[in-house]
Scaffold this active site. Structure first.
Site, short mmCIF file in Angstrom:
data_model
loop_
_atom_site.label_atom_id
_atom_site.label_comp_id
_atom_site.label_asym_id
_atom_site.label_seq_id
_atom_site.Cartn_x
_atom_site.Cartn_y
_atom_site.Cartn_z
N GLU A 42 2.95 23.15 19.23
CA GLU A 42 4.29 23.75 19.18
C GLU A 42 4.82 23.75 17.75
OE1 GLU A 42 6.40 23.35 23.52
OE2 GLU A 42 6.51 21.62 22.22
N ASP A 80 1.03 16.21 28.64
CA ASP A 80 1.44 15.34 27.51
C ASP A 80 1.13 13.88 27.82
OD1 ASP A 80 2.42 17.69 26.46
OD2 ASP A 80 4.48 17.30 27.11
P1 ATP Z 1 1.87 20.66 31.67
O1 ATP Z 1 1.82 21.87 30.78
O2 ATP Z 1 2.65 20.91 32.94
O3 ATP Z 1 2.27 19.42 30.95
P2 ATP Z 1 -0.92 21.06 31.77
O4 ATP Z 1 -1.00 22.43 32.31
O5 ATP Z 1 -1.13 20.88 30.30
O6 ATP Z 1 0.41 20.36 32.19
P3 ATP Z 1 -2.49 20.10 33.97
O7 ATP Z 1 -3.90 20.49 33.93
O8 ATP Z 1 -1.57 20.80 34.91
O9 ATP Z 1 -1.96 20.14 32.46
O10 ATP Z 1 -2.34 18.56 34.28
C1 ATP Z 1 -2.76 17.55 33.38
C2 ATP Z 1 -3.28 16.39 34.15
O11 ATP Z 1 -2.22 15.85 34.97
C3 ATP Z 1 -4.41 16.72 35.12
O12 ATP Z 1 -5.65 16.71 34.46
C4 ATP Z 1 -4.25 15.59 36.13
O13 ATP Z 1 -4.78 14.40 35.59
C5 ATP Z 1 -2.73 15.44 36.21
N1 ATP Z 1 -2.16 16.27 37.28
C6 ATP Z 1 -1.61 17.49 37.16
N2 ATP Z 1 -1.18 17.95 38.36
C7 ATP Z 1 -1.46 16.98 39.25
C8 ATP Z 1 -1.26 16.83 40.67
N3 ATP Z 1 -0.69 17.78 41.40
N4 ATP Z 1 -1.69 15.68 41.25
C9 ATP Z 1 -2.26 14.69 40.53
N5 ATP Z 1 -2.48 14.78 39.20
C10 ATP Z 1 -2.09 15.90 38.57
O1 RIB Z 2 4.85 19.84 27.87
C1 RIB Z 2 6.18 19.78 28.28
C2 RIB Z 2 7.09 20.09 27.11
O2 RIB Z 2 6.91 21.43 26.71
C3 RIB Z 2 8.56 19.96 27.45
O3 RIB Z 2 9.06 18.66 27.20
C4 RIB Z 2 9.22 21.03 26.59
O4 RIB Z 2 10.03 20.51 25.58
C5 RIB Z 2 8.07 21.84 26.01
O5 RIB Z 2 7.86 21.54 24.70
#
Ligand code: ATP
Ligand code: RIB
Length: 296
Positions: free
Chosen positions: A137, A229
């Protein structure tokens, strides 16, 4: 103790939790509003600090009350902000809409986009050890400067290419340990890669290891914001503790699972951890252990 250096964004999150997300042109009423600290960089720094390691943050806030508040909050959670600069643009803000187990986020980057190559290089003058975690970001130039500064110092470097966007050609294919979700994996790749798969867990692909780890399923998915994160912060902390990649990824997986059980991107470790998560994280705290809330 090995330190973690986190390079990335610091935001204020305005969180609207509704029964469903609006479609284009729709207005959803009856949402609950909360304001919390956010920004991928800051969330990752807090996750690593929650995991018990000294963390230094490199980033930018605005010359406003939000920025000051963020620095105070991060410091109180164990994140050293002595390398966080103050820009002229406002502190970054994200409108986070949560509903139906999903989210939509719009970010006004503000001061985060004022993080310069010069600031990165000056900050790295004082860094010669640790694990460096960089997220996206911020602009490509400081991002690349941070990755290369870390590599030149021989530091373990993790690049979280989030959120998905067009990256410069130097970033689209590179050699750092890369953490991406499935959307981000379509625009950037590495031969040392962890792909997070949401409720499916994660996949590790390196020349030595190719394996999938299932998620620790949450009984109720409250808010997935910041799951990635939490994952990245604990991954970096686990590597800094000397764990191998698979063990580190399993702990990160538990952190991601904890994060989806509460609203907000930083609060998951401020509430007692459920037993399954606590066991993998090696924490002594779990639901009902009587230790009460608050980061360790
Ligand atoms: P975000 O952008 O919402 O922070 P992301 O898209 O970067 O998340 P995801 O792949 O959705 O990342 O999730 C990261 C990790 O969080 C997954 O690898 C898993 O370990 C955990 N996780 C996400 N969703 C779930 C769920 N529904 N149940 C259990 N663990 C989850
Ligand atoms: O990954 C989640 C984060 O994305 C939020 O805290 C928001 O601030 C955006 O940066």
């Amino acid at each position: 103790m090995t330190q973690i250096v986190v390079v990335g964004s610091i935001n204020i999150d305005d969180i609207y939790t509704a029964h469903s997300l609006p479609v284009v042109g729709e207005t959803v009423t009856g949402a609950r509003y909360q304001q919390q600290g956010g920004g991928k960089g800051a969330n990752q720094a807090v996750a690593a600090a929650f995991d018990g390691l000294p963390v230094k943050m490199i980033g930018m806030v605005g010359p406003d009350a939000d920025g000051q508040r963020q620095i105070e909050e991060l410091e109180s959670l164990g994140v050293d902000c002595s390398l966080v600069g103050v820009g002229t643009e406002p502190t970054g803000r994200a409108a986070v809409m949560v509903g139906g187990g999903d989210n939509q986020i719009v970010v006004a980057s503000g001061a985060n986009h004022q993080l310069s190559v010069h600031t990165i290089m000056r900050a790295f003058d004082s860094i010669d050890a640790g694990v460096v975690l960089v997220s996206a970001e911020i602009h490509d130039e400081p991002l690349l400067a941070a990755l290369f500064a870390a590599r030149d110092r021989g530091l373990t470097t993790v690049f979280n290419a989030a959120p998905a966007r067009t990256f410069s050609t130097q970033l689209a294919k590179q050699e750092f340990l890369l953490v991406v979700n499935e959307v981000e994996a379509e625009v950037v790749s590495s031969n040392h890669q962890i792909t997070t798969l949401g409720s499916e867990g994660l996949r590790i692909q390196t020349p030595e290891l190719s394996t999938t780890v299932p998620a620790l399923l949450a009984p109720e998915v409250v808010d997935t914001t910041g799951a990635g994160d939490a994952f990245c912060g604990v991954l970096a902390a686990s590597l800094a503790k000397g764990m191998n990649l698979e063990t580190a990824a399993r702990r990160a997986n538990a952190a991601g699972s904890a994060a989806v059980r509460v609203v907000g991107a930083r609060t998951w470790r401020s509430v007692p951890l459920p037993a399954d998560v606590a066991e993998v994280l090696g924490s002594t705290r779990s639901v009902g252990d009587g230790l009460g809330p608050g980061p360790q």
